[in-house]
Write a protein that holds these residues in place. Structure first.
Motif, short mmCIF file in Angstrom:
data_model
loop_
_atom_site.label_atom_id
_atom_site.label_comp_id
_atom_site.label_asym_id
_atom_site.label_seq_id
_atom_site.Cartn_x
_atom_site.Cartn_y
_atom_site.Cartn_z
N MET A 89 0.83 -1.07 -0.08
CA MET A 89 0.04 -0.01 0.01
C MET A 89 0.86 1.33 -0.12
O MET A 89 1.64 1.37 0.81
CB MET A 89 -0.87 0.02 1.09
N SER A 90 0.64 2.01 -0.98
CA SER A 90 1.45 3.40 -0.88
C SER A 90 0.73 4.40 0.06
O SER A 90 -0.23 4.19 0.66
CB SER A 90 1.43 3.67 -2.44
N ALA A 91 1.30 5.51 0.20
CA ALA A 91 0.59 6.58 1.14
C ALA A 91 -0.47 7.07 0.65
O ALA A 91 -0.70 7.56 -0.60
CB ALA A 91 1.67 7.83 1.21
N PRO A 92 -1.56 6.92 1.23
CA PRO A 92 -2.83 7.82 0.78
C PRO A 92 -2.71 9.18 0.23
O PRO A 92 -1.97 10.11 0.83
CB PRO A 92 -3.88 7.40 1.79
N VAL A 93 -3.32 9.62 -0.69
CA VAL A 93 -3.45 10.97 -1.11
C VAL A 93 -4.80 11.78 -1.27
O VAL A 93 -5.76 10.98 -1.29
CB VAL A 93 -2.86 11.01 -2.79
N ILE A 94 -4.90 12.90 -0.74
CA ILE A 94 -5.89 13.70 -0.67
C ILE A 94 -6.05 14.87 -1.82
O ILE A 94 -4.83 15.53 -1.77
CB ILE A 94 -6.03 14.68 0.72
N ALA A 95 -7.14 14.73 -2.60
CA ALA A 95 -6.99 15.58 -3.86
C ALA A 95 -8.54 15.98 -4.17
O ALA A 95 -9.30 15.31 -3.69
CB ALA A 95 -6.45 14.79 -5.03
N ASP A 147 -6.01 5.76 -2.33
CA ASP A 147 -4.65 5.16 -2.44
C ASP A 147 -4.71 4.25 -3.88
O ASP A 147 -5.52 3.24 -3.83
CB ASP A 147 -4.78 4.24 -1.01
N GLY A 148 -4.05 4.64 -4.62
CA GLY A 148 -3.97 3.95 -5.97
C GLY A 148 -5.67 4.30 -6.44
O GLY A 148 -6.04 5.30 -6.50
N ASP A 149 -5.97 3.00 -6.93
CA ASP A 149 -7.34 3.28 -7.47
C ASP A 149 -8.36 3.07 -6.32
O ASP A 149 -9.61 3.07 -6.72
CB ASP A 149 -7.45 1.85 -8.55
#
Length: 163
Positions: free
Chosen positions: A1-7, A56-58
């Motif tokens: 798992m990569s780092a979650p992103v807020i966008a 997180d990704g998709d």
């Protein structure tokens, strides 16, 4: 798992729409219709509202919105963590993001409405830990036995953080 992103969120993304449908379904399952104040897609598209998605990704993990009530006061709206992603600190991440954005906009306070029922206890606990205190109705809200109103004063530039 990569780092979650807020966008910024895309309100036509089927994954986001499913999350919002789940959110509204829970709100209507827990509260009488006249006590549901959650925004639907059209409400989230209003120019006074900014909507973000945590992914997180998709995988869409959650969402949150910030509504400008006036130049110094914002309202936290539509905060939701996907049921499969709960208990992993994503709600806190979303809340921290909104608080930072509200502070950057120069808001002096941020308020919210949530439910009184047991279902909403984790949200109320999260908000209290983040420095929100119970208050009376704000904006167009009215006293309602199914609503809790909370607010938090925000730090101004050069002033200490009030929380």
């Amino acid at each position: 798992m990569s780092a979650p992103v807020i966008a910024l969120g895309e309100l036509t993304d089927p994954r986001v729409l499913r999350l919002l449908e789940d959110h509204l379904a829970d709100m209507f399952a827990e509260s009488p219709p006249e006590s549901v104040h959650a925004l639907d897609v059209s409400g989230l598209q209003h120019p006074s509202v900014t909507f973000w998605v945590l992914s997180d990704g998709d995988e869409v993990l959650g969402c949150v919105a910030l509504k400008q009530l006036d130049p110094t006061h914002g309202e936290l709206k539509t905060m939701r963590t996907d049921a499969a992603a709960r208990g992993r600190g994503f709600g806190r991440l979303l809340l921290e993001h909104v608080l930072a954005e509200a502070t950057a906009r120069g808001y002096r306070r941020i308020s919210l409405e949530t439910g009184t029922q047991e279902f909403f206890r984790p949200a109320r606990t999260l908000y209290a830990r983040a420095g929100f205190v119970e208050t009376g109705p704000f904006a167009d809200y009215r006293l309602d036995p199914f609503s809790v109103f909370m607010t938090r004063e925000l730090a101004r530039e050069g002033a200490p953080d009030p929380a």
